[in-house]
Design a protein around this motif. Structure first.
Motif, PDB file in Angstrom:
ATOM      1  N   TRP A  82      11.235  -3.091   5.092  1.00 57.17           N
ATOM      2  CA  TRP A  82      10.080  -3.304   5.673  1.00 57.17           C
ATOM      3  C   TRP A  82       9.040  -3.661   4.812  1.00 57.17           C
ATOM      4  N   MET A  83       9.598  -3.567   3.455  1.00 60.76           N
ATOM      5  CA  MET A  83       8.588  -3.753   2.461  1.00 60.76           C
ATOM      6  C   MET A  83       8.894  -4.740   1.384  1.00 60.76           C
ATOM      7  N   VAL A  84       8.041  -5.882   1.099  1.00 63.27           N
ATOM      8  CA  VAL A  84       8.167  -6.742   0.093  1.00 63.27           C
ATOM      9  C   VAL A  84       7.334  -6.551  -1.112  1.00 63.27           C
ATOM     10  N   GLU A  85       7.732  -6.985  -2.167  1.00 62.97           N
ATOM     11  CA  GLU A  85       6.973  -7.270  -3.504  1.00 62.97           C
ATOM     12  C   GLU A  85       6.523  -8.631  -3.562  1.00 62.97           C
ATOM     13  N   ALA A 120       4.024  -4.574  -1.957  1.00 61.67           N
ATOM     14  CA  ALA A 120       3.681  -3.976  -3.535  1.00 61.67           C
ATOM     15  C   ALA A 120       3.631  -4.857  -4.302  1.00 61.67           C
ATOM     16  N   ALA A 121       2.908  -4.757  -5.319  1.00 59.89           N
ATOM     17  CA  ALA A 121       2.452  -5.306  -6.431  1.00 59.89           C
ATOM     18  C   ALA A 121       2.808  -4.409  -7.619  1.00 59.89           C
ATOM     19  N   VAL A 122       4.018  -5.161  -8.498  1.00 60.16           N
ATOM     20  CA  VAL A 122       4.535  -4.313  -9.751  1.00 60.16           C
ATOM     21  C   VAL A 122       3.689  -5.063 -10.975  1.00 60.16           C
ATOM     22  N   ILE A 123       2.861  -4.672 -11.273  1.00 61.04           N
ATOM     23  CA  ILE A 123       2.001  -5.569 -12.464  1.00 61.04           C
ATOM     24  C   ILE A 123       2.214  -5.461 -13.790  1.00 61.04           C
ATOM     25  N   GLY A 124       3.195  -6.407 -14.464  1.00 59.40           N
ATOM     26  CA  GLY A 124       3.469  -5.923 -15.773  1.00 59.40           C
ATOM     27  C   GLY A 124       2.250  -6.177 -16.814  1.00 59.40           C
ATOM     28  N   GLY A 125       2.173  -5.285 -17.735  1.00 60.88           N
ATOM     29  CA  GLY A 125       1.307  -5.375 -18.549  1.00 60.88           C
ATOM     30  C   GLY A 125      -0.290  -4.643 -17.891  1.00 60.88           C
ATOM     31  N   ALA A 126      -0.178  -4.285 -16.696  1.00 61.27           N
ATOM     32  CA  ALA A 126      -1.355  -3.873 -16.107  1.00 61.27           C
ATOM     33  C   ALA A 126      -2.541  -4.896 -16.343  1.00 61.27           C
ATOM     34  N   HIS A 127      -2.181  -5.845 -15.987  1.00 57.79           N
ATOM     35  CA  HIS A 127      -3.032  -7.127 -16.510  1.00 57.79           C
ATOM     36  C   HIS A 127      -4.254  -6.913 -15.480  1.00 57.79           C
ATOM     37  N   GLU A 141      -4.295   1.021  -5.961  1.00 56.81           N
ATOM     38  CA  GLU A 141      -3.717   1.562  -7.016  1.00 56.81           C
ATOM     39  C   GLU A 141      -2.818   2.626  -6.315  1.00 56.81           C
ATOM     40  N   THR A 142      -1.412   2.598  -6.480  1.00 58.88           N
ATOM     41  CA  THR A 142      -0.643   3.923  -6.240  1.00 58.88           C
ATOM     42  C   THR A 142       0.261   4.353  -7.196  1.00 58.88           C
ATOM     43  N   ILE A 160       1.409  -0.109 -10.446  1.00 60.93           N
ATOM     44  CA  ILE A 160       1.847  -0.250  -9.128  1.00 60.93           C
ATOM     45  C   ILE A 160       0.767  -0.324  -7.974  1.00 60.93           C
ATOM     46  N   MET A 161       0.549  -1.392  -7.209  1.00 55.41           N
ATOM     47  CA  MET A 161      -0.321  -1.470  -6.113  1.00 55.41           C
ATOM     48  C   MET A 161       0.252  -1.651  -5.063  1.00 55.41           C
ATOM     49  N   GLN A 162      -0.449  -1.400  -3.740  1.00 61.99           N
ATOM     50  CA  GLN A 162       0.399  -1.448  -2.359  1.00 61.99           C
ATOM     51  C   GLN A 162      -0.734  -1.613  -1.431  1.00 61.99           C
ATOM     52  N   ARG A 163      -0.445  -2.528  -0.443  1.00 56.25           N
ATOM     53  CA  ARG A 163      -1.338  -2.713   0.814  1.00 56.25           C
ATOM     54  C   ARG A 163      -0.540  -2.736   2.162  1.00 56.25           C
ATOM     55  N   ALA A 164      -1.062  -2.409   3.110  1.00 51.39           N
ATOM     56  CA  ALA A 164      -0.109  -2.257   4.329  1.00 51.39           C
ATOM     57  C   ALA A 164      -0.276  -3.939   4.967  1.00 51.39           C
ATOM     58  N   LEU A 165       0.673  -4.118   5.815  1.00 47.09           N
ATOM     59  CA  LEU A 165       0.843  -5.542   6.182  1.00 47.09           C
ATOM     60  C   LEU A 165       0.803  -5.083   7.909  1.00 47.09           C
ATOM     61  N   GLY A 166       0.209  -5.968   8.470  1.00 46.83           N
ATOM     62  CA  GLY A 166       0.198  -5.706   9.994  1.00 46.83           C
ATOM     63  C   GLY A 166      -0.228  -4.560  10.436  1.00 46.83           C
ATOM     64  N   GLU A 167       0.623  -3.870  11.142  1.00 49.66           N
ATOM     65  CA  GLU A 167       0.373  -2.420  11.807  1.00 49.66           C
ATOM     66  C   GLU A 167       0.573  -1.207  10.511  1.00 49.66           C
ATOM     67  N   GLY A 168       1.090  -1.995   9.688  1.00 50.00           N
ATOM     68  CA  GLY A 168       1.547  -0.905   8.645  1.00 50.00           C
ATOM     69  C   GLY A 168       2.430   0.223   9.030  1.00 50.00           C
ATOM     70  N   ALA A 169       2.184   1.354   8.847  1.00 47.75           N
ATOM     71  CA  ALA A 169       2.850   2.657   9.376  1.00 47.75           C
ATOM     72  C   ALA A 169       2.124   3.158  10.504  1.00 47.75           C
TER      73      ALA A 169
END
Length: 185
Positions: A82-85, A120-127, A141-142, A160-169
């Protein structure tokens, strides 16, 4: 110049490969050191789209592809289904023009509509620009993994950053509506 968004097509692969090549050679978003050839990019494109994940292109008035974004599996174990990047790449001429925001906004909406619950966003170089874009669109930020990659003569952190989509949890997902093919029998 107006920008339109649409599904990416196999015919976009030469432009996608060029954009990614520039990013690998000059940026820190990807930790690849050698840019993949077009046939490898085609295999990646097919793997992502073949599993039902969105892959979006940003096009200018002249039909030129300026950038692209896609969602893919965060991890391949079934509980993660249920999680995408997200991944976003822009050509140099497209940076700083709000195109990344357009692409990410559309990607969030499409993934929400498909029933995914987390991104999730996996941000290389913490750009910093990528962090700011994700933060502006509701990501938090997680975590930060320090010195995860060595590129361009320096150690790079990964944000690493994250956000809920739709109803999340807030509710249980409906397994019968899972959009991708990765975990279907």
């Amino acid at each position: 110049m107006p920008i339109s968004l649409r599904d990416a097509f196999p015919s976009d692969l030469p432009a996608i490969t060029t954009i990614y090549r520039e990013s690998v050679l000059n940026g820190v978003a990807s930790y690849e050191l050698v840019p993949p050839e077009q046939d490898e990019m085609a295999a990646r494109f097919s793997a992502i789209t073949g599993q039902g994940y969105p892959y979006i292109a940003a096009i200018d008035e002249g039909g030129n592809l300026l950038g692209y974004a896609y969602a893919s599996a965060f991890r391949t174990r079934p509980a993660y289904r249920w999680m995408v990047e997200d991944s976003i790449y822009l050509g140099p001429e497209a940076r700083g023009r709000g195109i990344g925001r357009l692409l990410l906004t559309e990607l969030i909406q499409r993934c929400s509509d498909l029933g995914f619950r987390q991104m999730a966003a996996v941000i290389g170089g913490a750009h910093p620009a990528s962090i700011a874009l994700h933060r502006a669109l509701g990501f938090e930020e997680t975590g930060r993994l320090k010195a995860t990659g060595y590129k361009h003569g320096r150690w790079l952190d990964t944000m690493i950053m994250q956000r809920a989509l739709g109803e999340g949890a807030a509710s249980d997902p409906d397994a019968s509506t899972y959009p991708g093919t990765l975990f279907k029998a």
